[in-house]
Scaffold this active site. Structure first.
Site, PDB file in Angstrom:
ATOM      1  N   HIS A 119       0.710 -11.835   1.680  1.00 54.59           N
ATOM      2  CA  HIS A 119      -0.109 -11.001   1.251  1.00 54.59           C
ATOM      3  C   HIS A 119      -0.855 -12.000   0.061  1.00 54.59           C
ATOM      4  CE1 HIS A 119      -1.365  -6.758   0.111  1.00 54.59           C
ATOM      5  NE2 HIS A 119      -2.325  -7.309   0.079  1.00 54.59           N
ATOM      6  N   TYR A 148       0.848  -1.293   0.019  1.00 57.28           N
ATOM      7  CA  TYR A 148      -0.021   0.172   0.047  1.00 57.28           C
ATOM      8  C   TYR A 148       0.825   1.146  -0.135  1.00 57.28           C
ATOM      9  CZ  TYR A 148      -3.666  -3.345   1.684  1.00 57.28           C
ATOM     10  OH  TYR A 148      -4.422  -4.068   1.807  1.00 57.28           O
TER      11      TYR A 148
HETATM   12  P1  NAP Z   1     -13.995  -1.702   1.486  1.00 60.51           P
HETATM   13  O1  NAP Z   1     -13.841  -1.189   2.824  1.00 60.51           O
HETATM   14  O2  NAP Z   1     -14.939  -2.498   0.995  1.00 60.51           O
HETATM   15  O3  NAP Z   1     -14.558  -0.313   0.939  1.00 60.51           O
HETATM   16  C1  NAP Z   1     -13.820   0.911   0.749  1.00 60.51           C
HETATM   17  C2  NAP Z   1     -14.741   1.947  -0.110  1.00 60.51           C
HETATM   18  O4  NAP Z   1     -15.939   2.176   0.464  1.00 60.51           O
HETATM   19  C3  NAP Z   1     -14.085   3.309   0.030  1.00 60.51           C
HETATM   20  O5  NAP Z   1     -13.976   3.985  -1.394  1.00 60.51           O
HETATM   21  C4  NAP Z   1     -14.695   4.191   0.875  1.00 60.51           C
HETATM   22  O6  NAP Z   1     -14.710   5.506   0.774  1.00 60.51           O
HETATM   23  C5  NAP Z   1     -16.072   3.642   0.804  1.00 60.51           C
HETATM   24  N1  NAP Z   1     -16.962   3.447   2.199  1.00 60.51           N
HETATM   25  C6  NAP Z   1     -16.385   3.200   3.486  1.00 60.51           C
HETATM   26  N2  NAP Z   1     -17.551   3.355   4.283  1.00 60.51           N
HETATM   27  C7  NAP Z   1     -18.432   3.484   3.668  1.00 60.51           C
HETATM   28  C8  NAP Z   1     -19.995   3.571   4.157  1.00 60.51           C
HETATM   29  N3  NAP Z   1     -20.286   3.647   5.376  1.00 60.51           N
HETATM   30  N4  NAP Z   1     -20.749   4.105   3.179  1.00 60.51           N
HETATM   31  C9  NAP Z   1     -20.306   4.136   1.768  1.00 60.51           C
HETATM   32  N5  NAP Z   1     -19.131   4.196   1.333  1.00 60.51           N
HETATM   33  C10 NAP Z   1     -18.320   3.568   2.270  1.00 60.51           C
HETATM   34  O7  NAP Z   1     -12.867  -1.748   0.576  1.00 60.51           O
HETATM   35  P2  NAP Z   1     -11.187  -1.973   0.805  1.00 60.51           P
HETATM   36  O8  NAP Z   1     -10.527  -0.793   1.196  1.00 60.51           O
HETATM   37  O9  NAP Z   1     -10.814  -2.569  -0.640  1.00 60.51           O
HETATM   38  O10 NAP Z   1     -11.048  -3.153   1.868  1.00 60.51           O
HETATM   39  C11 NAP Z   1     -10.817  -2.833   3.244  1.00 60.51           C
HETATM   40  C12 NAP Z   1      -9.280  -3.227   3.643  1.00 60.51           C
HETATM   41  O11 NAP Z   1      -9.211  -4.614   3.617  1.00 60.51           O
HETATM   42  C13 NAP Z   1      -8.491  -2.470   2.963  1.00 60.51           C
HETATM   43  O12 NAP Z   1      -8.493  -1.035   3.126  1.00 60.51           O
HETATM   44  C14 NAP Z   1      -7.182  -3.027   3.236  1.00 60.51           C
HETATM   45  O13 NAP Z   1      -6.831  -2.730   4.458  1.00 60.51           O
HETATM   46  C15 NAP Z   1      -7.689  -4.651   3.121  1.00 60.51           C
HETATM   47  N6  NAP Z   1      -7.153  -5.377   1.768  1.00 60.51           N
HETATM   48  C16 NAP Z   1      -6.601  -6.604   1.891  1.00 60.51           C
HETATM   49  C17 NAP Z   1      -6.510  -7.137   0.577  1.00 60.51           C
HETATM   50  C18 NAP Z   1      -5.571  -8.175   0.744  1.00 60.51           C
HETATM   51  O14 NAP Z   1      -5.402  -8.837  -0.479  1.00 60.51           O
HETATM   52  N7  NAP Z   1      -5.227  -8.952   1.951  1.00 60.51           N
HETATM   53  C19 NAP Z   1      -7.081  -6.627  -0.274  1.00 60.51           C
HETATM   54  C20 NAP Z   1      -7.741  -5.509  -0.491  1.00 60.51           C
HETATM   55  C21 NAP Z   1      -7.963  -4.721   0.830  1.00 60.51           C
HETATM   56  P3  NAP Z   1     -14.153   6.642   1.673  1.00 60.51           P
HETATM   57  O15 NAP Z   1     -12.835   6.411   2.023  1.00 60.51           O
HETATM   58  O16 NAP Z   1     -14.187   7.865   0.772  1.00 60.51           O
HETATM   59  O17 NAP Z   1     -15.424   6.363   2.862  1.00 60.51           O
END
Ligand code: NAP
Length: 279
Positions: free
Chosen positions: A111, A53
């Site tokens: 990862h 990241y």
């Molecule tokens: P997510 O948490 O499903 O969604 C994040 C998105 O949703 C952002 O665009 C955010 O925008 C929006 N959002 C957040 N809360 C909201 C709400 N209450 N209402 C409407 N929209 C909302 O997706 P993600 O960031 O991909 O996944 C979460 C975490 O998992 C990552 O940040 C990372 O730490 C981890 N991850 C791990 C892997 C892996 O391979 N291990 C892969 C992907 C992700 P705003 O910021 O503008 O609110």
């Protein structure tokens, strides 16, 4: 502040808060400071980052700026694909510690499973655990086949598998396998990166409890005993995602949400990444 967040006990008895904070795509120092401070003020203590990241340094700065004691935090990072292999994993771990301005990690994860470095990366991670540099170790994006393969040479079983789970990717069989193996499950992209917001079923269920579709979705994760790590940089949404402990979905509602499954992935299929040794 008394936390409403339940703790999940890992197989080595280390506990992690069930609701944590995702940080993917946070790459600006000011944004990191604001997001971390808002998250802490709302009661989040577990933070998820990754070498990939490119934000460990700004997060490290944000944690120090927040004034919160290190032992109050639960910090997770992950070895990136480019840093896999025995020596590189150890070296990159040192850099992660430096960037995060800490002398230990709470959780260190592989990862993605990669064919070429499958066993030597895990060997390095086991060593970091045995030398107490990290309190718990695990993997991300592992399928059952990857665990069965790892078993043939590993000394320590991963304590966590962090995988994509949301209403469009329910992962029923993999969850059953992980529960049987006593490997804790952490759901990434729990909101399907925002797709759940417009989902009529979730909006409809939410109206009954005066909750948003995101809150209904996160509540669905929590009732499945999953660890969940939504990401937001928006103060209102950071607070909103925490307000999921004052209502309970019925069994029927849980099943209705399960039935949204369409095996849809926001990210790559781990089997492809494994075969290609990367993205
Ligand atoms: P997510 O948490 O499903 O969604 C994040 C998105 O949703 C952002 O665009 C955010 O925008 C929006 N959002 C957040 N809360 C909201 C709400 N209450 N209402 C409407 N929209 C909302 O997706 P993600 O960031 O991909 O996944 C979460 C975490 O998992 C990552 O940040 C990372 O730490 C981890 N991850 C791990 C892997 C892996 O391979 N291990 C892969 C992907 C992700 P705003 O910021 O503008 O609110």
């Amino acid at each position: 502040m008394t936390s409403l967040i339940k703790k999940i006990s890992l197989s080595n008895s280390v506990s992690i808060e069930q609701l944590g904070f995702g940080t993917f795509k946070i790459v600006d120092q000011q944004e990191a400071n604001n997001a971390v401070m808002t998250a802490l003020n709302n009661g989040y203590r577990a933070f998820d980052t990754a070498q990939l990241y490119n934000n460990e340094k700004i997060l490290g700065e944000a944690f120090v700026n927040s004034g919160v004691a290190r032992q109050e935090l639960f910090l997770t990072t992950k070895v990136s694909n480019l840093n896999q292999g025995y020596e590189q994993t150890l070296k990159s771990f040192e850099q992660s510690l430096k960037d995060l301005q800490t002398d230990y990690l709470d959780l260190f994860l592989v990862h993605w499973p990669l064919k070429n470095h499958f066993f030597d990366t895990w060997k390095a991670i086991e060593q970091l655990y045995e030398t107490k540099m990290v309190r718990a170790i695990g993997v991300c994006n592992f399928h059952q086949s990857h665990f069965e393969l790892l078993k043939t040479r590993a000394n320590i079983k991963p304590m966590i598998n962090q995988i994509e789970i949301h209403p469009y990717l329910v992962q029923k069989e993999l969850i059953e396998y992980l529960n049987k193996e006593q490997i804790a499950i952490e759901a990434w992209s729990p909101l399907a990166r925002g797709r759940v917001v417009e989902e009529p079923l979730l909006i409809n269920i939410g109206q009954k409890y005066q909750k948003s579709s995101s809150q209904v979705t996160l509540r669905w994760h929590v009732q499945k005993d999953l660890i969940v790590i939504p990401k937001s940089v928006n103060p209102l949404r950071i607070a909103e995602n925490m307000q999921i402990f004052d209502f309970e979905l019925t069994d029927t509602e849980m099943q209705q949400i399960d039935s949204l499954n369409e095996d849809f992935r926001t990210g790559p299929n781990p089997d492809d990444v494994y075969q290609k040794n990367g993205f």
